[in-house]
Design a protein around this motif. Sequence first.
Motif, PDB file in Angstrom:
ATOM      1  N   ASP A  45      44.229 -33.669  26.029  1.00 58.97           N
ATOM      2  CA  ASP A  45      44.412 -32.458  25.232  1.00 58.97           C
ATOM      3  C   ASP A  45      43.145 -31.618  25.147  1.00 58.97           C
ATOM      4  O   ASP A  45      43.181 -30.494  24.627  1.00 58.97           O
ATOM      5  CB  ASP A  45      44.923 -32.808  23.823  1.00 58.97           C
ATOM      6  CG  ASP A  45      44.013 -33.788  23.101  1.00 58.97           C
ATOM      7  OD1 ASP A  45      43.238 -34.485  23.780  1.00 58.97           O
ATOM      8  OD2 ASP A  45      44.076 -33.868  21.866  1.00 58.97           O
ATOM      9  N   VAL A  92      42.211 -27.962  28.644  1.00 63.99           N
ATOM     10  CA  VAL A  92      42.218 -26.496  28.621  1.00 63.99           C
ATOM     11  C   VAL A  92      41.074 -25.936  27.761  1.00 63.99           C
ATOM     12  O   VAL A  92      40.358 -25.022  28.204  1.00 63.99           O
ATOM     13  CB  VAL A  92      43.586 -25.962  28.154  1.00 63.99           C
ATOM     14  CG1 VAL A  92      43.526 -24.454  27.900  1.00 63.99           C
ATOM     15  CG2 VAL A  92      44.653 -26.261  29.216  1.00 63.99           C
ATOM     16  N   ALA A 114      50.977 -33.934  31.829  1.00 65.63           N
ATOM     17  CA  ALA A 114      51.261 -32.881  30.849  1.00 65.63           C
ATOM     18  C   ALA A 114      50.074 -31.928  30.734  1.00 65.63           C
ATOM     19  O   ALA A 114      50.245 -30.704  30.607  1.00 65.63           O
ATOM     20  CB  ALA A 114      51.579 -33.500  29.495  1.00 65.63           C
ATOM     21  N   ALA A 115      48.858 -32.485  30.776  1.00 65.55           N
ATOM     22  CA  ALA A 115      47.665 -31.632  30.708  1.00 65.55           C
ATOM     23  C   ALA A 115      47.600 -30.706  31.914  1.00 65.55           C
ATOM     24  O   ALA A 115      47.231 -29.533  31.794  1.00 65.55           O
ATOM     25  CB  ALA A 115      46.412 -32.510  30.635  1.00 65.55           C
ATOM     26  N   ARG A 136      50.193 -29.587  33.717  1.00 65.32           N
ATOM     27  CA  ARG A 136      51.207 -28.535  33.567  1.00 65.32           C
ATOM     28  C   ARG A 136      50.756 -27.482  32.563  1.00 65.32           C
ATOM     29  O   ARG A 136      50.958 -26.273  32.767  1.00 65.32           O
ATOM     30  CB  ARG A 136      52.544 -29.163  33.145  1.00 65.32           C
ATOM     31  CG  ARG A 136      53.226 -29.938  34.267  1.00 65.32           C
ATOM     32  CD  ARG A 136      54.663 -30.295  33.894  1.00 65.32           C
ATOM     33  NE  ARG A 136      54.724 -31.291  32.835  1.00 65.32           N
ATOM     34  CZ  ARG A 136      54.737 -32.604  33.056  1.00 65.32           C
ATOM     35  NH1 ARG A 136      54.707 -33.080  34.282  1.00 65.32           N
ATOM     36  NH2 ARG A 136      54.791 -33.445  32.049  1.00 65.32           N
ATOM     37  N   THR A 137      50.133 -27.929  31.472  1.00 65.26           N
ATOM     38  CA  THR A 137      49.615 -26.982  30.480  1.00 65.26           C
ATOM     39  C   THR A 137      48.548 -26.090  31.096  1.00 65.26           C
ATOM     40  O   THR A 137      48.516 -24.869  30.872  1.00 65.26           O
ATOM     41  CB  THR A 137      49.020 -27.737  29.283  1.00 65.26           C
ATOM     42  OG1 THR A 137      50.033 -28.559  28.708  1.00 65.26           O
ATOM     43  CG2 THR A 137      48.494 -26.766  28.232  1.00 65.26           C
ATOM     44  N   GLN A 181      50.177 -23.502  33.278  1.00 62.00           N
ATOM     45  CA  GLN A 181      50.858 -22.493  32.468  1.00 62.00           C
ATOM     46  C   GLN A 181      49.884 -21.445  31.948  1.00 62.00           C
ATOM     47  O   GLN A 181      50.267 -20.310  31.674  1.00 62.00           O
ATOM     48  CB  GLN A 181      51.580 -23.157  31.292  1.00 62.00           C
ATOM     49  CG  GLN A 181      52.818 -23.947  31.716  1.00 62.00           C
ATOM     50  CD  GLN A 181      53.356 -24.830  30.602  1.00 62.00           C
ATOM     51  OE1 GLN A 181      52.843 -24.812  29.479  1.00 62.00           O
ATOM     52  NE2 GLN A 181      54.380 -25.605  30.919  1.00 62.00           N
ATOM     53  N   HIS A 182      48.622 -21.848  31.822  1.00 64.94           N
ATOM     54  CA  HIS A 182      47.581 -20.897  31.414  1.00 64.94           C
ATOM     55  C   HIS A 182      47.064 -20.108  32.614  1.00 64.94           C
ATOM     56  O   HIS A 182      46.065 -19.418  32.523  1.00 64.94           O
ATOM     57  CB  HIS A 182      46.423 -21.629  30.737  1.00 64.94           C
ATOM     58  CG  HIS A 182      46.697 -22.002  29.312  1.00 64.94           C
ATOM     59  ND1 HIS A 182      47.585 -23.006  28.959  1.00 64.94           N
ATOM     60  CD2 HIS A 182      46.223 -21.500  28.149  1.00 64.94           C
ATOM     61  CE1 HIS A 182      47.623 -23.110  27.648  1.00 64.94           C
ATOM     62  NE2 HIS A 182      46.812 -22.214  27.123  1.00 64.94           N
TER      63      HIS A 182
END
Length: 222
Positions: A35, A38, A62-63, A65-66, A69-70
């Motif tokens: 987490d 980003v 998940a990190a 993909r996040t 997305q940014h």
Amino acid sequence: MMRLLLVEDDKLLADGLQRALRAEGYTVDHIDRGDLLVPALEAGAFELVLLDLGLPGMDGMAALRTLRQHDKKIPVIIISARDAIDDRINGLDDGADDYLVKPFSAIELVARIRARLRRREAPGNEILHVGDLDVDPERFSVTRNGEAVNLSRREMSVLLQLVRHRGRVLTRDQLEQGLYGWNEDVESNALEVHIHHLRKKLGSSLIRTVRGVGYSLGEGSE
């Protein structure tokens, strides 16, 4: 000098990788939670991410993909013990640029980092031309009118940042972020010393000071 972000929760492995990569001339910063990926990238000027998958806070997938997305274009190499073909395919499909299964040799990791950064530079043309200078990012070498110029790693890092962002003014903070890791002490005049040495070796007009803002390549350097 390239600045890398290592995301790895195995402290022993992270320490070893940092030592190996720093010995190759890279600046390496380390975080141990997914987490934090980003926020760390938003806080620093990194060239590439090395990303483990089994991370606390947020799984590495998940990190990743996040991150995508940014709209982050930064190259990502997954380093994971997950060796199933589905894991590799999912990692690449979700935005990773490469996938390296643990255990791996530091030599192979460094080679893959070089390959990723080389493709990012200038497809089909690895040598950057700046006025009468030829800059080779892969070999960390510079020639001026065909004559080799000896630069320190930090001088080369400053030059590369300015060349990659030619036409723009880079602030002092942006240049320093590319030179030093989070835990490194930076003398207040260190950047000015590197700029002074570059001008002495490559010509006084190469780098322009923008008072109160930062530095850019000077006129005639295009």
